[in-house]
Design a protein around this motif. Structure first.
Motif, PDB file in Angstrom:
ATOM      1  N   THR A 330      48.346  61.885  88.921  1.00  0.00           N
ATOM      2  CA  THR A 330      48.373  60.531  88.514  1.00  0.00           C
ATOM      3  C   THR A 330      49.926  59.958  88.814  1.00  0.00           C
ATOM      4  OG1 THR A 330      48.603  61.170  86.195  1.00  0.00           O
ATOM      5  CG2 THR A 330      46.548  60.722  86.873  1.00  0.00           C
ATOM      6  N   HIS A 331      50.812  60.634  88.944  1.00  0.00           N
ATOM      7  CA  HIS A 331      52.017  60.207  89.111  1.00  0.00           C
ATOM      8  C   HIS A 331      52.305  59.566  90.720  1.00  0.00           C
ATOM      9  CE1 HIS A 331      52.365  64.376  90.348  1.00  0.00           C
ATOM     10  NE2 HIS A 331      53.399  63.848  91.084  1.00  0.00           N
ATOM     11  N   ASP A 332      51.121  59.988  91.444  1.00  0.00           N
ATOM     12  CA  ASP A 332      51.256  59.905  92.972  1.00  0.00           C
ATOM     13  C   ASP A 332      50.027  59.589  93.374  1.00  0.00           C
ATOM     14  OD1 ASP A 332      52.357  59.611  95.594  1.00  0.00           O
ATOM     15  OD2 ASP A 332      51.960  61.779  95.939  1.00  0.00           O
ATOM     16  N   VAL A 333      49.435  58.441  92.840  1.00  0.00           N
ATOM     17  CA  VAL A 333      47.968  57.921  93.422  1.00  0.00           C
ATOM     18  C   VAL A 333      47.759  57.580  94.538  1.00  0.00           C
ATOM     19  CG1 VAL A 333      46.048  56.531  92.852  1.00  0.00           C
ATOM     20  CG2 VAL A 333      47.426  57.459  91.118  1.00  0.00           C
ATOM     21  N   GLN A 402      42.656  58.633  82.739  1.00  0.00           N
ATOM     22  CA  GLN A 402      42.882  57.208  82.807  1.00  0.00           C
ATOM     23  C   GLN A 402      44.023  56.904  81.944  1.00  0.00           C
ATOM     24  OE1 GLN A 402      38.738  55.093  81.956  1.00  0.00           O
ATOM     25  NE2 GLN A 402      37.986  57.460  81.884  1.00  0.00           N
ATOM     26  N   ARG A 403      44.306  57.465  81.152  1.00  0.00           N
ATOM     27  CA  ARG A 403      45.798  57.455  80.647  1.00  0.00           C
ATOM     28  C   ARG A 403      46.866  57.437  81.609  1.00  0.00           C
ATOM     29  NH1 ARG A 403      46.223  59.603  74.511  1.00  0.00           N
ATOM     30  NH2 ARG A 403      48.042  58.948  74.713  1.00  0.00           N
ATOM     31  N   GLY A 404      46.791  58.662  82.346  1.00  0.00           N
ATOM     32  CA  GLY A 404      47.539  58.854  83.371  1.00  0.00           C
ATOM     33  C   GLY A 404      47.590  57.838  84.440  1.00  0.00           C
ATOM     34  N   LEU A 405      46.575  57.213  84.936  1.00  0.00           N
ATOM     35  CA  LEU A 405      46.750  56.150  85.655  1.00  0.00           C
ATOM     36  C   LEU A 405      47.348  54.829  85.010  1.00  0.00           C
ATOM     37  CD1 LEU A 405      42.838  56.279  87.101  1.00  0.00           C
ATOM     38  CD2 LEU A 405      44.949  57.008  88.145  1.00  0.00           C
ATOM     39  N   LEU A 406      47.227  54.309  84.005  1.00  0.00           N
ATOM     40  CA  LEU A 406      47.924  53.558  83.278  1.00  0.00           C
ATOM     41  C   LEU A 406      49.490  53.916  83.085  1.00  0.00           C
ATOM     42  CD1 LEU A 406      45.391  52.323  80.687  1.00  0.00           C
ATOM     43  CD2 LEU A 406      45.991  51.417  82.848  1.00  0.00           C
TER      44      LEU A 406
END
Length: 622
Positions: A330-333, A402-406
């Motif tokens: 999620t740090h590199d979507v 999803q929290r990681g995406l935010l």
């Protein structure tokens, strides 16, 4: 001239998607996956780049159709002496890739011509071809590196029960030079080729089964064509029967759902944007891209559409793909991934192929995978919020992602991006992308407030509110009375039509109505279709031009319907659905001057747009 896209049909086994022309030529086939190297590449060159044609000698096509609610293609030919029907399909069989072609003489006598030209690896590899004994009959075996193909069915003059034309039956091997052949761009060995003619009488039938397999293994047994056909019909009709449609555009909506299913890989759940590469946005130009990959945006919109039709639970296959593809990164979507979530999609050019209508370069891979596009997380969060609102439970993994995406959004909060259209110029703050980031934080806040999930809701609420203030200040121009494509510039962009879909602004908000008026004024051509944006500004960093993008026009239909312009919505919708080919398939764009489909084909985005536009009209009518 290349075959018009209107004259192609899609086949599918939920693993790959070949294109078959109206005159019976399989001009594009990648095995075993949509994104595998092609064994038939005539679509992007010529016949000797690989194709498989079955046709009636001196005949004409009098009917070309799918069996209802399937991807089983029937082509009926008529000659001066009789009628014959060719049935093409890909069996829905786990762990196999087969193409079955069945010919039945319906009346009189007909001569069938068979022309198979084999090239592997996008016509870069010439296979070793020989006739062998296989499964109690003669078969054509083709091997090149790790790939193998076996063709079962009548090949030579000994075809039992059929009157073959002996002098026309032959296998031309690599190294034999046909004086009429000229390899693309001046080089290359002779394409292995099997040509044959078979005389048929009423009641007789022929069947061929082309099967892919690893070259280091034994070729598999041929399938039973009759049984496979019945199983394939049952699969497609059974799946489509679960789609209940209540719009005036029912048949095209059902076909669009079928296209979306056909482009979804059965094992991974990834939906490719299109089964093709390098079909040009402008014939003869260089805007040619590989769409055989999975965009997060497309997968998210798939989830939304399926959930809208009350099948939220069945949308799990697409949700699970999203979760696996993003996983712990999620740090590199990424914007797009391979079918199974692969991240390495380096773009290359195939200089030996002439390109569709001379459009070069021909590309494989897509460097847009490395771009930062600010809208993507918002698209995903909107889709997953819709599933949540419809009762699909979150688990620790899905909500944690999803929290990681935010967190990713917060890390990139002030970062400029390349926009939804994957410009290759300088990054900017695109208004659509900033609104989608607003939507991402908004769905995070709602997940906590409405569903009791945990997260730093005060921080998310603060970031959401900051974004609204910023967008209202920099993404809306009061003097022009509209939102703008990017901060600090006056141009508009058709992606702005999606702002109401996020909940950021109502469709009938004066700011939105002013934006629509400018889109109509500045992006619409003389035929009434809108372009994505103006290419003459040079902002996208690309040469050349393009044609109206179909999903943008379906978005305009939605906007019309939701803002009280139902008559305009219906008029534009009727115009757009008229661009689908006989089989209900749409490409990426439409050339209104030439009256032809343009771009990669068929295009998931266009069919998603059609479904949503039809739903918007139905809702407004009610």
């Amino acid at each position: 001239m290349s075959t018009p896209l209107e004259d192609y049909a899609l086949l599918s086994n939920l693993g790959t998607g070949p294109l078959v022309s109206r005159d019976g030529s399989v001009d594009w086939l990648c095995l075993p996956r949509y994104d595998s190297p092609a064994v038939f590449s005539a679509l992007l060159g010529g016949p000797d780049d690989g194709r498989w044609r079955l046709s009636a000698v001196d005949g004409e096509v009098v009917e070309w159709r799918y069996l209802p609610h399937t991807f089983v293609l029937e082509t009926t030919w008529r000659t001066a002496t009789g009628r014959v029907r060719v049935t093409d399909f890909l069996p829905i069989v786990t762990d196999r890739s087969d193409l079955v072609r069945h010919v039945e003489c319906l009346e009189g006598t007909v001569e069938i011509e068979h022309d198979l030209r084999l090239r592997f690896d996008y016509a870069r590899a010439i296979p070793w071809v020989r006739v062998v004994d296989h499964a109690g009959a003669r078969a054509l075996l083709s091997l090149a590196g790790p790939e193998g193909l076996v063709l079962n069915g009548p090949l030579l003059a000994s075809a039992k029960g059929h009157e073959a034309v002996g002098q026309e039956d032959r296998v031309r091997g690599a190294g034999r030079r046909d004086p009429k052949h000229r390899a693309p761009h001046g080089g290359g060995a002779r394409t292995p080729r099997l040509t044959a003619r078979f005389g048929m009488k009423a009641g007789q039938s022929l069947a061929w089964n082309l099967t892919a397999f690893p070259s280091y293994e034994e070729p598999p047994e041929p399938l039973d064509a009759v049984q496979s056909l019945a199983e394939t019909i049952a699969f497609w009709t059974g799946w489509s029967s679960r789609v209940t449609v209540r719009t005036d555009y029912g048949p095209l909506v059902v076909r669009s759902f079928l296209v979306l299913r056909a482009l979804t890989h059965k094992r991974t759940g990834g939906v490719v944007a299109a089964p093709t590469t390098s079909l040009p946005e402008d014939p003869g130009g260089s805007r040619n891209w590989d769409y055989r990959y999975v965009w997060l945006r497309d997968n998210a919109l798939m989830i939304e559409v399926v959930a809208t039709y009350g099948h939220a639970q069945s949308a799990g296959v697409w949700r699970d793909w999203l979760l696996r593809a993003i996983a712990g990164d999620t740090h590199d979507v990424r914007v797009l991934y391979g079918l199974a979530g692969e991240r390495e999609l380096t773009e290359k050019t195939l200089d030996h192929l002439a390109g569709y209508d001379g459009s070069r370069p021909v590309r494989i891979g897509n460097d847009a995978a490395r771009q930062y596009q600010a809208d993507v997380v918002g698209e995903v969060m909107i889709a997953l919020a819709m599933l949540r609102d419809q009762g699909v439970a979150e688990n620790e993994y899905s909500w944690g992602l999803q929290r990681g995406l935010l967190r990713f959004c917060e890390t990139n909060f002030d970062r400029k991006d390349y926009g939804i259209w994957e410009a290759r110029g300088e990054p900017r703050h695109f208004t659509h992308g900033r609104v989608m980031m607003w939507a991402a934080f908004d769905r995070g806040v709602r997940a906590v407030e409405d569903h009791g999930l945990t997260g730093p809701v005060d921080r998310w609420r603060q970031l959401r509110d900051w974004l609204r203030q910023e967008i209202d200040k920099n993404g809306y121009d009061p003097a022009l009375g509209s939102f703008t494509q990017t901060y600090g510039r006056p141009e508009v962009d058709a992606s702005l039509l999606q702002l109401p879909h996020t909940g950021y602004v109502r469709p009938d908000d004066p700011r939105m109505l002013g934006t629509v008026a400018r889109i109509e004024s500045e992006l619409r051509d003389e035929h009434g279709l809108v372009h994505r944006y103006r290419t003459d500004t040079g902002m996208d960093g690309l040469d050349g031009d393009e044609h109206p993008f179909l999903i943008c026009n379906f978005w305009l239909v939605e906007q019309y319907a939701h803002s009280g312009r139902l008559g305009d919505a219906r008029a534009l919708m009727d115009q757009l659905v008229g661009y689908a080919n006989d089989l209900g398939l749409l490409s990426e764009e439409y050339d209104t001057d030439a009256g032809r489909l343009i771009g990669n084909f068929p295009q998931a985005f266009s069919h998603l747009g059609l479904i949503r536009a039809a739903d918007a009209i139905a809702a407004a009518s009610r």
